[in-house]
Design an enzyme around this catalytic site. Structure first.
Site, PDB file in Angstrom:
ATOM      1  N   ASP A 104       1.068   1.683  -2.004  1.00  0.00           N
ATOM      2  CA  ASP A 104       3.124   2.539  -1.802  1.00  0.00           C
ATOM      3  C   ASP A 104       3.495   3.435  -2.766  1.00  0.00           C
ATOM      4  O   ASP A 104       4.133   4.186  -3.394  1.00  0.00           O
ATOM      5  CB  ASP A 104       3.711   1.139  -1.536  1.00  0.00           C
ATOM      6  CG  ASP A 104       3.774   1.135  -0.390  1.00  0.00           C
ATOM      7  OD1 ASP A 104       3.641   1.610   0.700  1.00  0.00           O
ATOM      8  OD2 ASP A 104       4.103  -0.588   0.492  1.00  0.00           O
ATOM      9  N   THR A 126      -6.557   1.057  -0.952  1.00  0.00           N
ATOM     10  CA  THR A 126      -5.970  -0.318  -1.418  1.00  0.00           C
ATOM     11  C   THR A 126      -6.628  -1.909  -0.835  1.00  0.00           C
ATOM     12  O   THR A 126      -6.153  -1.658   0.274  1.00  0.00           O
ATOM     13  CB  THR A 126      -4.764  -0.703  -1.801  1.00  0.00           C
ATOM     14  OG1 THR A 126      -4.300  -2.095  -2.105  1.00  0.00           O
ATOM     15  CG2 THR A 126      -3.817  -0.222  -0.935  1.00  0.00           C
TER      16      THR A 126
HETATM   17  O1  F6P Z   1      -3.705  -3.246  -6.031  1.00  0.00           O
HETATM   18  C1  F6P Z   1      -4.542  -3.739  -6.549  1.00  0.00           C
HETATM   19  C2  F6P Z   1      -4.566  -4.861  -7.132  1.00  0.00           C
HETATM   20  O2  F6P Z   1      -6.279  -5.361  -7.501  1.00  0.00           O
HETATM   21  C3  F6P Z   1      -4.031  -5.989  -6.720  1.00  0.00           C
HETATM   22  O3  F6P Z   1      -4.344  -6.890  -5.661  1.00  0.00           O
HETATM   23  C4  F6P Z   1      -3.476  -6.624  -8.459  1.00  0.00           C
HETATM   24  O4  F6P Z   1      -2.832  -7.482  -7.432  1.00  0.00           O
HETATM   25  C5  F6P Z   1      -3.666  -5.304  -9.526  1.00  0.00           C
HETATM   26  O5  F6P Z   1      -4.002  -4.336  -8.560  1.00  0.00           O
HETATM   27  C6  F6P Z   1      -4.128  -5.617 -10.371  1.00  0.00           C
HETATM   28  O6  F6P Z   1      -3.778  -4.863 -11.147  1.00  0.00           O
HETATM   29  P1  F6P Z   1      -4.646  -4.186 -12.359  1.00  0.00           P
HETATM   30  O7  F6P Z   1      -5.715  -4.350 -12.936  1.00  0.00           O
HETATM   31  O8  F6P Z   1      -4.344  -2.641 -12.957  1.00  0.00           O
HETATM   32  O9  F6P Z   1      -4.222  -5.473 -13.434  1.00  0.00           O
END
Ligand code: F6P
Length: 321
Positions: A104, A126
């Site tokens: 999103d 995602t």
């Molecule tokens: O949107 C994918 C995701 O893996 C989520 O499940 C998680 O909350 C977030 O990204 C973690 O993001 P980052 O790797 O930027 O900390």
């Protein structure tokens, strides 16, 4: 002159993004378009990190995890002058349309670009499966499989030691990974937005299992809800179950995509390219899959759609426990 189409990936990476990039490029080339990639998501777009690619670029990437054009999060993309700069880069490269693969957040960025006159199409990629305009996102099936492989292994050691395992999975604020994993693993418990924690109920159940000398208990917990180490202490104190915690973390985002994600990626990518070649993009579109059909919605409409998939599993999970 051939129409020029660029592809970028944005937000958290997901298995199947490479398969989607491949399919966008190949589908575009097959339609006689010039194909470009943007490195590092919207950040690379603002900086003009854009390159023309040919079919060789897509060789041997269909099975690779991650995204070969890399991804980034750029909170500044909410600012109008940053979006304007990105639109100008596309104009400078004479690129006619942009396909963005992500969630999103990515679609909001695309929507902002559309307001600056850019032709945009979004494809949901995602692991969270938290996009309202599609039944499934690219990467969800693979991440779910990865979780199940991990839980299978944890069950072995949990059983050997008669332990309770609290396993934290990703999903941001969406319980799909937790709920689907709980169903696929026959977990003794699941805690997520769609299935909130009721401590009394959980403790009663675990006490009963302990009394029946059950070998282990698996509880799947969605991230961003509670401190699983604190909950583990409470479980030990209230049930007598020796308890361990595991945070699966970004392991869930890596690995080769399962066939399902590769096929979804190919179908959605081809739809995105077709919308562009048939001049059906209008003010921007988001591609999705609904009841197995590949569909497309206007961005504004897509962003308003609510995601409620896991709610429907609640009763089944409880019934089968
Ligand atoms: O949107 C994918 C995701 O893996 C989520 O499940 C998680 O909350 C977030 O990204 C973690 O993001 P980052 O790797 O930027 O900390």
């Amino acid at each position: 002159m051939a129409k020029k189409i660029a592809v970028l990936t944005s937000g958290g990476d997901a298995p199947g993004m490479n398969a989607c990039i491949r399919a966008c490029i190949r589908s575009g080339l097959a339609e006689g378009k010039d194909m470009y990639v943007v490195y590092d998501g919207f950040r690379g777009l603002v900086e003009g990190d854009i390159a023309q690619v040919n079919k060789d670029f897509t060789q041997d990437i269909i099975n690779r995890g991650g995204t070969i054009i890399r991804s980034a999060r750029l909170p500044e993309f909410k600012e109008d002058e940053v979006v304007e700069k990105a639109a100008q880069q596309l104009a400078d490269f004479e690129i006619d349309a942009l396909i963005g693969i992500g969630g999103d957040g990515t679609f909001k960025g695309l929507g902002a670009l559309a307001k600056h006159g850019v032709e945009v199409v979004g494809i949901p990629g995602t692991i969270d499966n938290d996009v309202g305009s599609t039944d499934e996102t690219i990467g969800f099936a693979t991440a779910l499989n990865t979780i199940c492989e991990c839980v299978d292994k944890l069950k072995d050691t949990s059983g050997s030691h008669q332990r309770c395992s609290l396993i934290e999975v990703m999903g941001r604020h969406c319980g799909d990974l937790a709920m689907f994993a709980a169903l696929a693993e026959g977990a003794e418990g699941v805690i997520c937005v769609e299935h909130p924690l009721h401590e009394d109920v959980l403790f009663r159940k675990l006490r009963k299992m302990k009394a029946q000398n059950k070998s282990h208990a698996i509880i799947i917990v969605s991230e961003n809800l509670l401190d699983i180490n604190e909950l583990a202490k409470k479980i030990e104190a209230n049930t007598g179950f020796d308890t361990r915690t595991e945070v699966l973390g970004r392991l869930q985002r890596g690995g080769s995509p399962v066939a399902h994600d590769r096929i979804l990626a190919a179908r959605m990518a081809d739809k995105a390219v077709t919308l562009i070649t048939k001049n059906e993009v209008g003010n921007g579109k988001i591609v999705g899959v609904k009841s197995s059909e590949i569909v497309a919605y206007d961005i504004e409409e897509a962003l308003k759609m609510k995601h409620e998939h896991a709610h429907g599993l609640r009763d089944l999970i409880d019934k089968l426990q």
